[in-house]
Design a protein around this motif. Sequence first.
Motif, PDB file in Angstrom:
ATOM      1  N   GLU A  58       0.829  -1.216   0.000  1.00  0.00           N
ATOM      2  CA  GLU A  58       0.000   0.000   0.000  1.00  0.00           C
ATOM      3  C   GLU A  58       0.858   1.259   0.000  1.00  0.00           C
ATOM      4  O   GLU A  58       0.590   2.207  -0.734  1.00  0.00           O
ATOM      5  N   SER A  80      -6.193 -10.632  -9.153  1.00  0.00           N
ATOM      6  CA  SER A  80      -6.384  -9.477  -8.277  1.00  0.00           C
ATOM      7  C   SER A  80      -5.253  -9.443  -7.252  1.00  0.00           C
ATOM      8  O   SER A  80      -4.493 -10.404  -7.095  1.00  0.00           O
ATOM      9  N   GLU A  81      -5.171  -8.354  -6.537  1.00  0.00           N
ATOM     10  CA  GLU A  81      -4.143  -8.205  -5.511  1.00  0.00           C
ATOM     11  C   GLU A  81      -4.310  -9.248  -4.404  1.00  0.00           C
ATOM     12  O   GLU A  81      -3.330  -9.840  -3.942  1.00  0.00           O
ATOM     13  N   ASP A  82      -5.543  -9.496  -3.992  1.00  0.00           N
ATOM     14  CA  ASP A  82      -5.795 -10.478  -2.931  1.00  0.00           C
ATOM     15  C   ASP A  82      -5.365 -11.883  -3.349  1.00  0.00           C
ATOM     16  O   ASP A  82      -4.740 -12.608  -2.568  1.00  0.00           O
ATOM     17  N   CYS A  85      -1.526 -12.040  -3.437  1.00  0.00           N
ATOM     18  CA  CYS A  85      -0.961 -12.145  -2.084  1.00  0.00           C
ATOM     19  C   CYS A  85      -1.140 -13.551  -1.520  1.00  0.00           C
ATOM     20  O   CYS A  85      -0.224 -14.103  -0.896  1.00  0.00           O
ATOM     21  N   GLU A  86      -2.298 -14.134  -1.755  1.00  0.00           N
ATOM     22  CA  GLU A  86      -2.561 -15.490  -1.269  1.00  0.00           C
ATOM     23  C   GLU A  86      -1.601 -16.492  -1.914  1.00  0.00           C
ATOM     24  O   GLU A  86      -1.028 -17.346  -1.229  1.00  0.00           O
TER      25      GLU A  86
END
Length: 155
Positions: A58, A80-82, A85-86
């Motif tokens: 961020e 996506s970003e999520d 990250c996962e």
Amino acid sequence: MRVSIISVGFILFSCVLLSGMEEAMATKEAFEWFEGSPKIAEACGTIARITNDIASKEREQKRIHVASTVDCYMKEHGTSEDVACEKLLGFVEDAWKTMNEELLIATGLSREVTEVLLHFTRSTEVIYKHGDGFTEPDTSMKEIIFSLLVHPIPI
């Protein structure tokens, strides 16, 4: 991924830590072992790089910067970003497994040398667990340092 692991400077920092150890451990062979980029050092670098990039994503997006592992994964896989990250945290988990396997293998070096890697990697987990504690130490890191050094629990 290889370039980003090198950019974290894990092997360089490990050699710096090694140079401060006793002469019996900081041998020429130990430095040459690090120079060969052993699997354990690569795993440690993976953990450090990914946890850093996820924790600082961020803040990094607010300024002009080089793409992080999160950005690269999103672009390469169209996620996506999520999701990125996962998936990246899955790489961190795999790197811990590699690290544990490598710690069980005899390297010909003293146990203290390989434990430098283990402890250094553990510290990155603490630093980036609740945000970017390295760049913004007034957050959770301040409390951790105080609890460790100022208000330790007597044993």
